[in-house]
Scaffold this active site. Structure first.
Site, PDB file in Angstrom:
ATOM      1  N   SER A 282       8.886  21.181 -55.781  1.00 42.57           N
ATOM      2  CA  SER A 282      10.175  21.619 -55.256  1.00 42.57           C
ATOM      3  C   SER A 282      11.337  20.988 -56.034  1.00 42.57           C
ATOM      4  CB  SER A 282      10.241  21.302 -53.759  1.00 42.57           C
ATOM      5  OG  SER A 282      11.269  22.017 -53.132  1.00 42.57           O
TER       6      SER A 282
ATOM      7  N   ASP B  98       6.969  27.341 -51.743  1.00 43.67           N
ATOM      8  CA  ASP B  98       7.211  25.934 -52.060  1.00 43.67           C
ATOM      9  C   ASP B  98       5.929  25.100 -52.045  1.00 43.67           C
ATOM     10  OD1 ASP B  98       8.100  23.130 -51.717  1.00 43.67           O
ATOM     11  OD2 ASP B  98      10.080  24.011 -51.442  1.00 43.67           O
TER      12      ASP B  98
END
Length: 291
Positions: free
Chosen positions: A38, A183
Site C-alpha cells: 500500500s 490492497d
C-alpha cells in the site's frame, strides 16, 4: 552500509515513512532490495527507482493529495453518487489519477516496467480476492500468464494500494479469466517476512503500527466494532506473528494515531509533522540498533 528495507501500509499515514528514509539515508544506509504494501509500496517503488529522501520529501510537499482523487461527475446528489460508486464500481474513486502520478514520477527516473529495475530489487504485496490468494509482485505474475519484466511498476503499486471501497479494485485480465485485486494490506500489511528465506544483509522494517505490547485492546460492543476488529485482526495477525517471534529488534515503529489512512486533505503543517515523527523515531531506533 547496504541493507534491505520493508515498508508497511497505512494510507496517507505513509508520509511518515519518508521521514524514516531520510534519516537512514543521512546515516549512510543504502537499500539493495525494498518491499512494501500500500503506502509502503509507493515509497518502496520510489526508492528502487533511484529517488533520494530529499526528492521524496519535495514530492510530498508539492503534491496536493486532493487532486490525486479522481472525482466522478454525475447528475446524482453527492451522497447517492457515493453509494452508487461503491455498489457498482466497488470504490469511491477510480484510482487512475494516482496511478498516472506514480507512473510519471517513475518515468522521470527511466523506470516503466519491472524489467527496467535491477532484478529482485522491488517486491510489492497485493490481494487477489477472486482466487483468495496473496500476490507478491512481480514474482507471482507468471502464475497469471503475464511476463513480470514487462509489467508496469505503477500498475503494480496501484494494485497494492487499492484500499477497499475507497479506490476501485484492479481487474487483472489474463488468459484464464479476470482477477479482482485490492490492497495488499488485506492479507499482509507489513511483509517483513519477505526476505527471510534469502537474507543477504541486514533487514530494517518500518511500520506505521505500534509495538504489539502497546496496541490498545479492542472494545467490541456492537456489530460495527466487531467488523472493525475482525478486519484489523485479519490484516495484522499474520505479520504480528513474524514480528513477535523474530524481527522486532529490526523494526522502526511509527504509530500514527491522529490521521486517518484516507485523509487526502492534509495541510502542509500536518505533512511535515508526519515526516518529523518518522525522523525522530528512526533516530531513536538507530541509537540502540545493533547488526
Amino acid at each position: 552500509m547496504y541493507i534491505d528495507g520493508v515498508f508497511s501500509g497505512g494510507g496517507v499515514k505513509g508520509i511518515a515513512l519518508a521521514g524514516a528514509y531520510e534519516v537512514l539515508e543521512e546515516k549512510g544506509f543504502r537499500f539493495k532490495r525494498v518491499a512494501g504494501t500500500s503506502a509502503g509500496a509507493i515509497i518502496a517503488a520510489f526508492i528502487a527507482s533511484g529517488y533520494t529522501s530529499k526528492e521524496i520529501h519535495a514530492l510530498i510537499e508539492e503534491v496536493d493529495g486532493e487532486k490525486l482523487l479522481d472525482q466522478r461527475y454525475s447528475f446524482l446528489p453527492l451522497k447517492m453518487l457515493q453509494w452508487v460508486s461503491i455498489y457498482w464500481r466497488l470504490g469511491l474513486y477510480k484510482g487512475d489519477t494516482i496511478e498516472k502520478w506514480i507512473a510519471d514520477l517513475l518515468r522521470a527516473k527511466g523506470i516503466r516496467v519491472f524489467g527496467d529495475l535491477q532484478k529482485g530489487s522491488l517486491r510489492l504485496i497485493a490481494s487477489d480476492l477472486t482466487n483468495g490468494t496473496m500476490i507478491v509482485l512481480p514474482d507471482d505474475l507468471a502464475r497469471y500468464g503475464l511476463n513480470p519484466d514487462m509489467f508496469p511498476v505503477a500498475r503494480a503499486v496501484r494494485m497494492s494500494c487499492s484500499i477497499p471501497y475507497f479506490f476501485e479494485p484492479i481487474k487483472l485480465k489474463t488468459d484464464t479469466g479476470t482477477a479482482t485485486v485490492v490492497d495488499g494490506g488485506v492479507l499482509s500489511n507489513f511483509p517483513i517476512w519477505l526476505f527471510s528465506k534469502e537474507r543477504k544483509r541486514p533487514v530494517i522494517g518500518v511500520t506505521l503500527a505500534p509495538r504489539e505490547r502497546e496496541r490498545p485492546k479492542k472494545n467490541i460492543r456492537n456489530a460495527f466494532e466487531l467488523f472493525g476488529a475482525l478486519f484489523e485482526t485479519m490484516k495484522d495477525a499474520h505479520d504480528a506473528r513474524h514480528i513477535a517471534s523474530r524481527y522486532e529488534q529490526n523494526i522502526i515503529f511509527l504509530p500514527v494515531d491522529d490521521v486517518m489512512a484516507t485523509d487526502f486533505h492534509l495541510t502542509q503543517q500536518k505533512k511535515l509533522a508526519l515526516i518529523e515523527l518518522g525522523k525522530r523515531r528512526t533516530e531513536l531506533f538507530l541509537k540502540q540498533w545493533t547488526y
